[in-house]
Design a protein around this motif. Sequence first.
Motif, PDB file in Angstrom:
ATOM      1  N   ILE A   1       5.108  15.251  -7.419  1.00  0.00           N
ATOM      2  CA  ILE A   1       6.284  16.124  -7.310  1.00  0.00           C
ATOM      3  C   ILE A   1       6.999  16.234  -8.650  1.00  0.00           C
ATOM      4  CG2 ILE A   1       8.573  16.346  -6.252  1.00  0.00           C
ATOM      5  CD1 ILE A   1       7.297  15.076  -3.710  1.00  0.00           C
ATOM      6  N   ILE A   2       7.231  15.104  -9.302  1.00  0.00           N
ATOM      7  CA  ILE A   2       7.914  15.113 -10.597  1.00  0.00           C
ATOM      8  C   ILE A   2       7.068  15.865 -11.634  1.00  0.00           C
ATOM      9  CG2 ILE A   2       8.627  13.606 -12.518  1.00  0.00           C
ATOM     10  CD1 ILE A   2      10.648  13.571 -10.310  1.00  0.00           C
TER      11      ILE A   2
ATOM     12  N   THR B   1       4.418   6.330  -4.756  1.00  0.00           N
ATOM     13  CA  THR B   1       4.503   6.530  -6.199  1.00  0.00           C
ATOM     14  C   THR B   1       3.620   7.692  -6.636  1.00  0.00           C
ATOM     15  OG1 THR B   1       4.949   4.175  -6.527  1.00  0.00           O
ATOM     16  CG2 THR B   1       4.252   5.426  -8.449  1.00  0.00           C
ATOM     17  N   ILE B   2       2.434   7.808  -6.049  1.00  0.00           N
ATOM     18  CA  ILE B   2       1.548   8.940  -6.374  1.00  0.00           C
ATOM     19  C   ILE B   2       2.164  10.250  -5.916  1.00  0.00           C
ATOM     20  CG2 ILE B   2      -0.693   9.986  -5.855  1.00  0.00           C
ATOM     21  CD1 ILE B   2      -1.812   7.098  -5.763  1.00  0.00           C
TER      22      ILE B   2
ATOM     23  N   THR C   1      -1.629  16.290 -14.486  1.00  0.00           N
ATOM     24  CA  THR C   1      -0.215  16.447 -14.147  1.00  0.00           C
ATOM     25  C   THR C   1       0.241  15.307 -13.241  1.00  0.00           C
ATOM     26  OG1 THR C   1      -0.395  18.849 -14.314  1.00  0.00           O
ATOM     27  CG2 THR C   1       1.486  17.989 -13.087  1.00  0.00           C
ATOM     28  N   VAL C   2      -0.584  14.956 -12.258  1.00  0.00           N
ATOM     29  CA  VAL C   2      -0.247  13.857 -11.349  1.00  0.00           C
ATOM     30  C   VAL C   2      -0.210  12.527 -12.102  1.00  0.00           C
ATOM     31  CG1 VAL C   2      -0.972  12.574  -9.304  1.00  0.00           C
ATOM     32  CG2 VAL C   2      -1.168  15.067  -9.339  1.00  0.00           C
ATOM     33  N   VAL C   3      -1.189  12.297 -12.973  1.00  0.00           N
ATOM     34  CA  VAL C   3      -1.216  11.047 -13.743  1.00  0.00           C
ATOM     35  C   VAL C   3       0.012  10.936 -14.636  1.00  0.00           C
ATOM     36  CG1 VAL C   3      -2.464   9.794 -15.558  1.00  0.00           C
ATOM     37  CG2 VAL C   3      -3.732  10.825 -13.671  1.00  0.00           C
ATOM     38  N   VAL C   4       0.343  12.015 -15.327  1.00  0.00           N
ATOM     39  CA  VAL C   4       1.530  12.021 -16.193  1.00  0.00           C
ATOM     40  C   VAL C   4       2.787  11.817 -15.346  1.00  0.00           C
ATOM     41  CG1 VAL C   4       2.948  13.486 -17.700  1.00  0.00           C
ATOM     42  CG2 VAL C   4       0.482  13.380 -18.027  1.00  0.00           C
ATOM     43  N   GLY C   5       2.837  12.426 -14.170  1.00  0.00           N
ATOM     44  CA  GLY C   5       3.981  12.252 -13.281  1.00  0.00           C
ATOM     45  C   GLY C   5       4.138  10.816 -12.811  1.00  0.00           C
ATOM     46  N   VAL C   6       3.038  10.162 -12.460  1.00  0.00           N
ATOM     47  CA  VAL C   6       3.092   8.760 -12.017  1.00  0.00           C
ATOM     48  C   VAL C   6       3.571   7.874 -13.160  1.00  0.00           C
ATOM     49  CG1 VAL C   6       1.683   6.797 -11.296  1.00  0.00           C
ATOM     50  CG2 VAL C   6       1.387   9.005 -10.185  1.00  0.00           C
ATOM     51  N   VAL C   7       3.038   8.092 -14.355  1.00  0.00           N
ATOM     52  CA  VAL C   7       3.472   7.311 -15.514  1.00  0.00           C
ATOM     53  C   VAL C   7       4.959   7.543 -15.780  1.00  0.00           C
ATOM     54  CG1 VAL C   7       3.201   7.049 -18.019  1.00  0.00           C
ATOM     55  CG2 VAL C   7       1.184   7.206 -16.554  1.00  0.00           C
ATOM     56  N   ALA C   8       5.407   8.777 -15.672  1.00  0.00           N
ATOM     57  CA  ALA C   8       6.819   9.100 -15.896  1.00  0.00           C
ATOM     58  C   ALA C   8       7.708   8.446 -14.847  1.00  0.00           C
ATOM     59  CB  ALA C   8       7.027  10.610 -15.895  1.00  0.00           C
ATOM     60  N   VAL C   9       7.270   8.433 -13.594  1.00  0.00           N
ATOM     61  CA  VAL C   9       8.055   7.782 -12.542  1.00  0.00           C
ATOM     62  C   VAL C   9       8.178   6.289 -12.830  1.00  0.00           C
ATOM     63  CG1 VAL C   9       8.004   7.101 -10.112  1.00  0.00           C
ATOM     64  CG2 VAL C   9       7.648   9.473 -10.731  1.00  0.00           C
ATOM     65  N   LEU C  10       7.090   5.653 -13.227  1.00  0.00           N
ATOM     66  CA  LEU C  10       7.140   4.221 -13.534  1.00  0.00           C
ATOM     67  C   LEU C  10       8.045   3.932 -14.732  1.00  0.00           C
ATOM     68  CD1 LEU C  10       3.387   3.303 -12.973  1.00  0.00           C
ATOM     69  CD2 LEU C  10       5.323   2.858 -11.445  1.00  0.00           C
TER      70      LEU C  10
ATOM     71  N   MET D   1       0.821  -1.201   0.000  1.00  0.00           N
ATOM     72  CA  MET D   1       0.000   0.000   0.000  1.00  0.00           C
ATOM     73  C   MET D   1       0.864   1.262   0.000  1.00  0.00           C
ATOM     74  SD  MET D   1      -3.026   0.976  -0.077  1.00  0.00           S
ATOM     75  CE  MET D   1      -4.118   2.266   0.296  1.00  0.00           C
ATOM     76  N   TRP D   2       1.950   1.234   0.783  1.00  0.00           N
ATOM     77  CA  TRP D   2       2.820   2.414   0.839  1.00  0.00           C
ATOM     78  C   TRP D   2       3.509   2.676  -0.488  1.00  0.00           C
ATOM     79  CZ3 TRP D   2       2.277   6.146   3.982  1.00  0.00           C
ATOM     80  CH2 TRP D   2       1.787   5.921   5.264  1.00  0.00           C
ATOM     81  N   THR D   3       3.765   1.613  -1.253  1.00  0.00           N
ATOM     82  CA  THR D   3       4.401   1.792  -2.553  1.00  0.00           C
ATOM     83  C   THR D   3       3.498   2.599  -3.475  1.00  0.00           C
ATOM     84  OG1 THR D   3       5.514  -0.324  -2.286  1.00  0.00           O
ATOM     85  CG2 THR D   3       5.414   0.566  -4.503  1.00  0.00           C
ATOM     86  N   ILE D   4       2.208   2.324  -3.438  1.00  0.00           N
ATOM     87  CA  ILE D   4       1.260   3.063  -4.274  1.00  0.00           C
ATOM     88  C   ILE D   4       1.199   4.525  -3.848  1.00  0.00           C
ATOM     89  CG2 ILE D   4      -1.178   3.272  -4.897  1.00  0.00           C
ATOM     90  CD1 ILE D   4      -1.340   0.199  -4.565  1.00  0.00           C
ATOM     91  N   ILE D   5       1.127   4.759  -2.546  1.00  0.00           N
ATOM     92  CA  ILE D   5       1.044   6.132  -2.033  1.00  0.00           C
ATOM     93  C   ILE D   5       2.305   6.916  -2.360  1.00  0.00           C
ATOM     94  CG2 ILE D   5       0.905   7.524   0.078  1.00  0.00           C
ATOM     95  CD1 ILE D   5      -0.937   5.294   1.193  1.00  0.00           C
TER      96      ILE D   5
END
Length: 91
Positions: A13-14, A7-8, A33-42, A1-5
């Motif tokens: 931030i990114i 990552t979001i 912006t958050v969705v694009v950031g999460v995809v970029a982090v992954l 669960m913490w991994t998901i949090i």
Amino acid sequence: MWTIITTIIAGAIIGVLARLVMPGRQAMPWWLTVVVGVVAVLIGYFIAGLFHVASTPGVDWIRWGISLVVCIILVGLTAALYPRIRGGSTA
């Protein structure tokens, strides 16, 4: 669960950093912006893993740098395409 949090949070931030680096105004909502950031982090984590720089001691600056570069590219593409998808103008 913490991994998901985390990552979001990292994606948010990114995403914000990428929008700050991009010149001009990006016509996209904050949630995108958050969705694009999460995809970029992954994607950044995946690329860092391919180059075997994902698990270095301390802060993984290379991994974060890769994620930021990917996010800048994705924010640029999304900001250019989002108004067209929504039916608005690009100006």
